[in-house]
Design a protein around this motif. Structure first.
Motif, short mmCIF file in Angstrom:
data_model
loop_
_atom_site.label_atom_id
_atom_site.label_comp_id
_atom_site.label_asym_id
_atom_site.label_seq_id
_atom_site.Cartn_x
_atom_site.Cartn_y
_atom_site.Cartn_z
N PHE A 58 96.40 50.69 51.03
CA PHE A 58 95.49 51.84 50.96
C PHE A 58 94.77 51.83 49.61
CE2 PHE A 58 94.95 56.50 50.06
CZ PHE A 58 93.96 56.69 51.01
N ASN A 59 93.45 51.84 49.66
CA ASN A 59 92.66 51.71 48.44
C ASN A 59 91.75 52.94 48.24
OD1 ASN A 59 91.04 50.97 46.33
ND2 ASN A 59 89.94 49.36 47.46
N PRO A 60 92.18 53.92 47.44
CA PRO A 60 91.41 55.16 47.29
C PRO A 60 90.03 54.94 46.65
CG PRO A 60 93.61 55.36 46.29
CD PRO A 60 93.41 53.91 46.60
N LYS A 61 89.83 53.78 46.00
CA LYS A 61 88.54 53.49 45.35
C LYS A 61 87.35 53.52 46.30
CE LYS A 61 89.46 50.78 41.19
NZ LYS A 61 89.53 49.42 40.65
N ILE A 62 87.58 53.12 47.58
CA ILE A 62 86.46 53.04 48.51
C ILE A 62 85.90 54.42 48.88
CG2 ILE A 62 87.04 50.80 49.55
CD1 ILE A 62 88.36 52.26 51.82
N TYR A 63 86.57 55.48 48.39
CA TYR A 63 86.07 56.83 48.67
C TYR A 63 85.27 57.40 47.50
CZ TYR A 63 89.46 56.01 52.28
OH TYR A 63 90.17 55.44 53.31
N GLN A 64 85.05 56.56 46.47
CA GLN A 64 84.32 57.05 45.29
C GLN A 64 82.81 56.86 45.41
OE1 GLN A 64 86.27 55.06 42.02
NE2 GLN A 64 88.21 56.12 42.39
N GLY A 65 82.34 56.22 46.46
CA GLY A 65 80.90 56.01 46.64
C GLY A 65 80.57 54.53 46.64
N ALA B 286 87.73 52.05 61.49
CA ALA B 286 89.06 52.45 61.98
C ALA B 286 90.12 52.42 60.90
CB ALA B 286 89.48 51.55 63.14
N THR B 287 89.97 51.55 59.90
CA THR B 287 91.01 51.48 58.87
C THR B 287 90.75 52.45 57.72
OG1 THR B 287 89.86 49.53 58.01
CG2 THR B 287 91.85 49.14 59.30
N ALA B 288 89.49 52.50 57.25
CA ALA B 288 89.20 53.29 56.05
C ALA B 288 88.82 54.73 56.37
CB ALA B 288 88.09 52.64 55.25
N GLY B 289 88.42 55.02 57.58
CA GLY B 289 87.96 56.38 57.92
C GLY B 289 86.55 56.61 57.43
N ILE B 290 86.35 57.62 56.60
CA ILE B 290 85.01 58.04 56.14
C ILE B 290 84.80 57.61 54.69
CG2 ILE B 290 83.56 60.05 55.62
CD1 ILE B 290 85.12 61.48 57.95
N MET B 291 83.76 56.81 54.43
CA MET B 291 83.48 56.32 53.08
C MET B 291 82.08 56.75 52.64
SD MET B 291 84.78 52.41 53.77
CE MET B 291 84.11 52.45 55.44
N PRO B 292 81.96 57.54 51.56
CA PRO B 292 80.63 57.94 51.08
C PRO B 292 79.88 56.75 50.47
CG PRO B 292 82.36 58.88 49.67
CD PRO B 292 83.05 58.10 50.75
N VAL B 293 78.55 56.75 50.63
CA VAL B 293 77.69 55.74 50.00
C VAL B 293 77.03 56.40 48.80
CG1 VAL B 293 75.55 54.40 50.31
CG2 VAL B 293 77.26 54.49 52.15
N SER B 294 77.04 55.73 47.65
CA SER B 294 76.30 56.33 46.53
C SER B 294 74.97 55.63 46.29
CB SER B 294 77.14 56.42 45.25
OG SER B 294 77.70 55.18 44.94
N ARG B 295 74.93 54.30 46.46
CA ARG B 295 73.67 53.61 46.18
C ARG B 295 73.36 52.58 47.26
NH1 ARG B 295 71.38 54.85 41.72
NH2 ARG B 295 70.00 53.06 41.90
N ASN C 105 82.31 64.52 51.57
CA ASN C 105 83.68 64.72 51.09
C ASN C 105 84.34 65.93 51.75
OD1 ASN C 105 83.97 62.46 49.50
ND2 ASN C 105 83.00 63.42 47.72
N SER C 106 83.54 66.94 52.04
CA SER C 106 84.09 68.10 52.75
C SER C 106 84.60 67.68 54.14
CB SER C 106 83.01 69.18 52.83
OG SER C 106 83.35 70.11 53.83
N ILE C 107 83.78 66.88 54.84
CA ILE C 107 84.21 66.39 56.16
C ILE C 107 85.44 65.49 56.00
CG2 ILE C 107 83.55 64.88 58.09
CD1 ILE C 107 80.63 65.80 57.61
N ARG C 108 85.40 64.63 54.99
CA ARG C 108 86.48 63.69 54.76
C ARG C 108 87.81 64.41 54.55
NH1 ARG C 108 88.45 60.43 50.69
NH2 ARG C 108 87.17 61.29 49.01
N TYR C 109 87.79 65.48 53.80
CA TYR C 109 89.02 66.23 53.56
C TYR C 109 89.48 66.97 54.82
CZ TYR C 109 88.64 65.09 48.63
OH TYR C 109 88.58 64.41 47.44
N GLN C 110 88.49 67.49 55.56
CA GLN C 110 88.86 68.21 56.80
C GLN C 110 89.45 67.27 57.85
OE1 GLN C 110 86.13 71.60 58.13
NE2 GLN C 110 84.88 70.60 56.58
N VAL C 111 88.84 66.08 57.94
CA VAL C 111 89.33 65.10 58.94
C VAL C 111 90.63 64.47 58.46
CG1 VAL C 111 88.82 62.84 59.95
CG2 VAL C 111 87.07 64.64 59.94
N GLY C 112 90.70 64.19 57.15
CA GLY C 112 91.91 63.58 56.58
C GLY C 112 91.99 62.09 56.89
N HIS C 113 92.96 61.43 56.27
CA HIS C 113 93.20 60.01 56.54
C HIS C 113 94.71 59.81 56.61
CE1 HIS C 113 93.56 55.69 55.82
NE2 HIS C 113 92.32 55.58 56.28
#
Lengths: 270, 270
Positions: free
Chosen positions: B110-117, B234-243, B257-265
Motif C-alpha cells: 500500500f503506497n499512500p504517496k499516490i494519493y498526493q496528486g 481496482a487496486t489503488a481506488g481514487i487517485m487525484p491528479v495535480s498536473r 479527496n472528500s469523495i476519497r474519504y467517503q468511499v474509503g480504501h
C-alpha cells in the motif's frame, strides 16, 4: 461451466498477458522455406516497430533448417511466434532484452481443391483502424477470432473483412485482389490488415509478368463490379474466388489462373 | 540480438496465438476480494460477449479463497486470466469447451504517496475504435504496451489515452473522471477503453453520496477547463491528479479527496 485452473507466483510473459508479439506462418518444401526472405523482412520490420529485439538471422534460419530436416516432411507448415519475453507490471517492459521464438512444424497436406474457386462470405465483424499496428502479423487477433465465430462461418471457404468506413481490407487468413478491365487492385493496408508475404511477392513480380497492379481503397461495390477476385496467403498461394454471398454473380478465373500457373506453387512443382 | 528458442509439435492455445482471453486485476485484504461482485460481473459479461465459457462461480471463488488463505498476505493483488483454451487452425475454435483460468497472487504494498496528486502525461499512442471489444479487459493490449514504451513515460505517474477522434478515453491502467462546477464526468466507453470495476462502483455509489455523475464524450479541452481530475483502478481506488503535461495549471483536489474519504480504501481502513 467447469473450468481448469492454473496458479503461479507471478505472470511475467508479455505474450500471455497482452498478446505482445508477432507471428509468421510459413510453407516449407523439405527443409527449404518458401519465400523466407519475405517472411524475414516482415518479421524484422514488425519487431522494429514494436521495439521487440530482432532475432539473430543466421542462427534462426539454421535452427529452422535443422528442425525441418529432423521432421523430414515433404511439405510442412511452420508457425513461428516472436515475443518480447518477460515484462513488468502495468504494461512496462524491459529495454533491449532478447526476444524468444516459439515454433511448431506440422505436415502440410496440399489440397488442389482450393484452386477450383472459393465460396466466400462478407464478415459482419469489422476491423478497427489502427495505423500503429496495421500491416503487422501481430498477436492481437481477437477481431479475427470473433469474425470466425460468426454463426454462418461453417458454410464458406473464407470470410472477407471490411473496416468501419466500409472499406474492404482482407480475408480472415488471406489478402484480396480484384481484377477489373485487366487491371489488378489490392486494398491499401495502412490502417488495418496484414501485409501478406504472397501479397508482397506479387507486388514485386506481377509487373514483370505484364500485369498492372495498384493499391487502392476498395468498397463492396468494387467487389460487385469486379471481373475476377483472388485471395492469397503464404501456404496456399493464389486462390480464385467464384462466389461471394450476397453478390449475384459467378466470377471469372481466366486471368487469375493464368497468373497462378505463371507464378506456380512449390507443392505442385514437385 | 540473441534469442531463446522453444519448439513444439503444435500450437493449440488460442491465448498465446491470438491474445484470446480476458483478465481481472483484483485487490484482496486477507482472503477477502475487494469488489468481487464487480469483477465477477465484468468477467461473466466479457466471456459471454467473446463466447468463452463462463467459469463456475462457486468453484472459482472457493479456489481463490483457498489460495489467498494459503498465501496469508495482509494485502494481495490477484491477476487472473480467463482463456478459451485449445483452438483450431486459422482462428477456428471449439464450441462450448471449458475455459481455463490462470492466476497469480502477489503481495500488495500500500503506497499512500499516490494519493498526493499524480503527475500525468497525454500519450501519443491513440486507441482504435472497436465497439465489439470496448469495455472488456481483454488480452489484446498491444496499444497499451506501445503507449507505455513512449520515450518520456518514465517521468510520469500515468498516461492518458485519446482515440483517433481526439476523445479522452482512459488512463493506461485507470479510468478518468473530471469535476467541473461540482459535476462529475467520465468518458463514454462504447468504442474503446476498459470499464473499470472502481468506475462501475462509483457510478452506483456517487449519487447516494450527493454527487451528480454523467458519462460524456470528453475532449482535451474539457480536461484543461476542469476544476479537478481523478483516476481510479481496482487496486489503488481514487487517485487525484495535480498536473498534466502541456496544461499550465495545478488541479484542485477538494471534492476528489472528500469523495476519497467517503468511499474509503480497504488498505487504509485496517
Amino acid at each position: 461451466m467447469p473450468h481448469k485452473l492454473i496458479t503461479q507466483n507471478q505472470f511475467t510473459d508479455s505474450l500471455t498477458q497482452y498478446g505482445d508479439g508477432v507471428f509468421e506462418t510459413m510453407l516449407a518444401v523439405g527443409n527449404d522455406i518458401h519465400h523466407w526472405d519475405y517472411h524475414w523482412q516482415r518479421l524484422e520490420k514488425s519487431c522494429q516497430r514494436l521495439q521487440i529485439s530482432v532475432p539473430e538471422y543466421e542462427k534462426l534460419y539454421q535452427q529452422l533448417q535443422i528442425t525441418l530436416t529432423e521432421q523430414n516432411n515433404t511439405f510442412s507448415v511452420i508457425k513461428m511466434i516472436i515475443a518480447r519475453g518477460d515484462g513488468l507490471r502495468g504494461y512496462r517492459s524491459i529495454e533491449n532484452q532478447p526476444c524468444y521464438i516459439q515454433f511448431s512444424i506440422s505436415d502440410y497436406h496440399f489440397n488442389p481443391k482450393i484452386y477450383q474457386g472459393l465460396n466466400v462470405r462478407i464478415c459482419q465483424t469489422r476491423l478497427s483502424h489502427q495505423p500503429l499496428l496495421a500491416g503487422m502479423k501481430h498477436i492481437n487477433r481477437l477481431e479475427y477470432v470473433m469474425a470466425r465465430r460468426e454463426s454462418e462461418d461453417g458454410q464458406f471457404d473464407e470470410g472477407l473483412l471490411l473496416n468501419y468506413d466500409n472499406l474492404l481490407i482482407e480475408g480472415l487468413t488471406s489478402n484480396v485482389f480484384i481484377i477489373k478491365n485487366q487491371h489488378i487492385f489490392t486494398p491499401i493496408l495502412d490502417g488495418s490488415g496484414v501485409c501478406g508475404t504472397m501479397r508482397a511477392y506479387l507486388r514485386d513480380t506481377l509487373p514483370s509478368l505484364g500485369y498492372m497492379i495498384k493499391e487502392k481503397a476498395l468498397l463492396l461495390d468494387d467487389i460487385g463490379t469486379a471481373d475476377e477476385i483472388f485471395l492469397t496467403n503464404a501456404t496456399a498461394g493464389i486462390m480464385p474466388v467464384s462466389r461471394i454471398a450476397g453478390i449475384n454473380k459467378t466470377f471469372q478465373q481466366t486471368i487469375t489462373n493464368s497468373i497462378r500457373y505463371q507464378v506456380g506453387h512449390p507443392c505442385s512443382q514437385q
